[in-house]
Design an enzyme around this catalytic site. Structure first.
Site, PDB file in Angstrom:
ATOM      1  N   ASP A   1       1.177  -2.123 -10.400  1.00 35.53           N
ATOM      2  CA  ASP A   1       0.865  -3.361 -11.111  1.00 35.53           C
ATOM      3  C   ASP A   1       1.319  -3.377 -12.572  1.00 35.53           C
ATOM      4  OD1 ASP A   1      -0.113  -4.031  -8.666  1.00 35.53           O
ATOM      5  OD2 ASP A   1      -2.215  -3.820  -9.198  1.00 35.53           O
TER       6      ASP A   1
ATOM      7  N   HIS B   1       0.826  -1.211   0.000  1.00 39.87           N
ATOM      8  CA  HIS B   1       0.000   0.000   0.000  1.00 39.87           C
ATOM      9  C   HIS B   1       0.863   1.266   0.000  1.00 39.87           C
ATOM     10  CE1 HIS B   1      -4.058  -1.734   0.298  1.00 39.87           C
ATOM     11  NE2 HIS B   1      -3.425  -2.750   0.853  1.00 39.87           N
TER      12      HIS B   1
END
Ligand code: GLA
Length: 406
Positions: A191, A49
């Site tokens: 990602d 995160h």
């Protein structure tokens, strides 16, 4: 794009890709055999995160991902079909929708739109139609980045069929733009970088503040990465992910006034959080605590990796999990069970949840040879607690997005 130069790595996919080519011919009928492509999924090992807080992340690709079979068309239509989703979607290159369709095809459509926009900007208006069949072996919603894999895979196909020869970073940019601006997911940048810049035997070090990156070696001759799937899917938790993004945003807003020059939460010195903790809502302070400590831990993990200290790196992963569980509150009972049982196995160096959390998968760094003990420990503990066994797979990296010639 890496061409098919490593037969060993491709063997794992050969049979499935042959099946995918046959499925393409059934789906799209006569017109010549398709070209075949593969784009991996990813696990993130450190920097949980942190991407949307401007911190560093350390993901690596796994050799499970998206299969794409593709063929050019004589007209200017683009047709997307999938073995995993219902509904074939067709568009004209002259009239691409500006709005989301609300279907799975929004991901490849977003990539198509940004690739076309870039090509039009350099005067290329002559690109012909394509048809693509999507499939693969990456579980959806398991935190292994199936959407980035589909997006980077689409960019790889368009690049090859249209002979664009774009740099990998341009394909990453198309994937990112598709997810964030077209599909509208508030995801960080990790990602598509992890998938698009994958290199075998390496972890990607990506600093999300300035987008600088490099590859750091991970010694797969002595180490394995395993991914254990809780079977718990996090679709229901999309709201919780956005809530964490918002809480981190609030922490930054409130602390920035005390941290001269800070442009993101990662820049706030831990001492500033300590001093002003009392003025933050308790949950906001806990999220900031995770982020600032995780930034430090990720730098420590990097140093350990570069010093050849795999145990030190693994230790940082397990500490990260405790923080994700207690301060960031994105774990669940199934993930905690997997991490606790994995880290009790000799030869396991570290474990933590991967992806956003709330279910999905844990990742385990272990010495080669400890795989079967790990499997036995996870099966026994999980069965006792939840009455079923988790799916466990072992990986040794991936070559990255590429065309595969069988
Ligand atoms: C999800 C997001 C990523 C990242 C991780 C948490 O997977 O897609 O961008 O924020 O969660 O590290």
């Amino acid at each position: 794009m890496v061409s098919a130069s490593a037969p060993l790595d491709e063997e794992r996919h050969a049979a499935a890709l042959e099946g995918h080519a046959r499925a393409f011919e059934t789906s799209f009928r006569a017109g010549g055999p398709p070209r075949l492509f593969f784009a991996p999924g990813r696990v993130n090992l450190m920097g949980a995160h942190l991407d949307y807080n401007g911190g560093p992340v350390m993901p690596t690709a796994i050799d499970r991902g998206t299969f794409l079979a593709a063929r050019p068309r004589a007209d200017r239509r683009v047709v997307f079909a999938s073995l995993r989703e219902a509904g074939r979607q067709a568009f004209s290159l002259d009239e691409l929708p500006d709005e989301r369709t609300g279907s799975w095809a929004d991901y490849p459509l977003g990539v198509l739109r940004s690739t076309l926009a870039r090509q039009r900007a350099v005067g290329r208006d002559d690109l012909g139609g394509v048809e693509i069949l999507f499939g693969g072996n990456l579980p959806v919603g398991a935190g292994l980045s199936s959407s980035a894999s589909i997006c980077v895979g689409t960019a790889t196909v368009l690049d090859a069929l249209w002979e664009l020869e774009e740099a990998p970073l341009e394909r990453v940019a198309s994937a990112l733009e598709a997810e964030r601006e077209f599909v509208g997911v508030q995801c960080g940048i990790m990602d598509p970088y992890a998938v698009g810049l994958a290199r075998p035997g390496h972890i990607l070090w990506l600093d999300c503040k300035d987008r600088s990156w490099e590859h750091l070696p991970l010694d797969f001759s002595h180490l394995s990465l395993a991914v254990a799937d809780t079977g718990v899917r996090r679709e229901l938790a999309e709201g919780a992910f956005n809530e964490r993004v918002a809480e981190c945003g609030r922490a930054f807003e409130q602390l920035a006034a005390h941290a001269l020059g800070a442009t993101c939460l990662r820049d706030v010195p831990p001492a500033v959080l300590e001093e002003h903790r009392g003025s933050l809502a308790p949950n906001v302070a806990m999220r900031a605590e995770h982020v600032l400590r995780e930034v430090e831990r990720t730098f420590e993990a990097r140093a350990a990796l570069l010093a050849g200290d795999a145990a030190g790196f693994g230790g940082a992963m397990t500490e990260a999990h405790a923080s994700l569980r207690d301060s960031f509150e994105v774990s669940c009972a199934e993930l905690d069970r997997l991490v606790e049982d994995a880290t009790s196995v000799p030869g396991v160096l570290g474990s933590r949840l991967t992806g956003a959390g709330f279910g999905g998968c844990s990742v385990i760094l272990l010495e080669r040879g400890a795989e079967e003990d790990l499997r036995a420990a996870l099966d026994a503990g999980f069965r006792r607690a939840f009455g079923r066994t988790p799916k466990l797979e072992v990986f040794h990296g991936d070559l990255g997005p590429r065309e595969v010639v069988l």
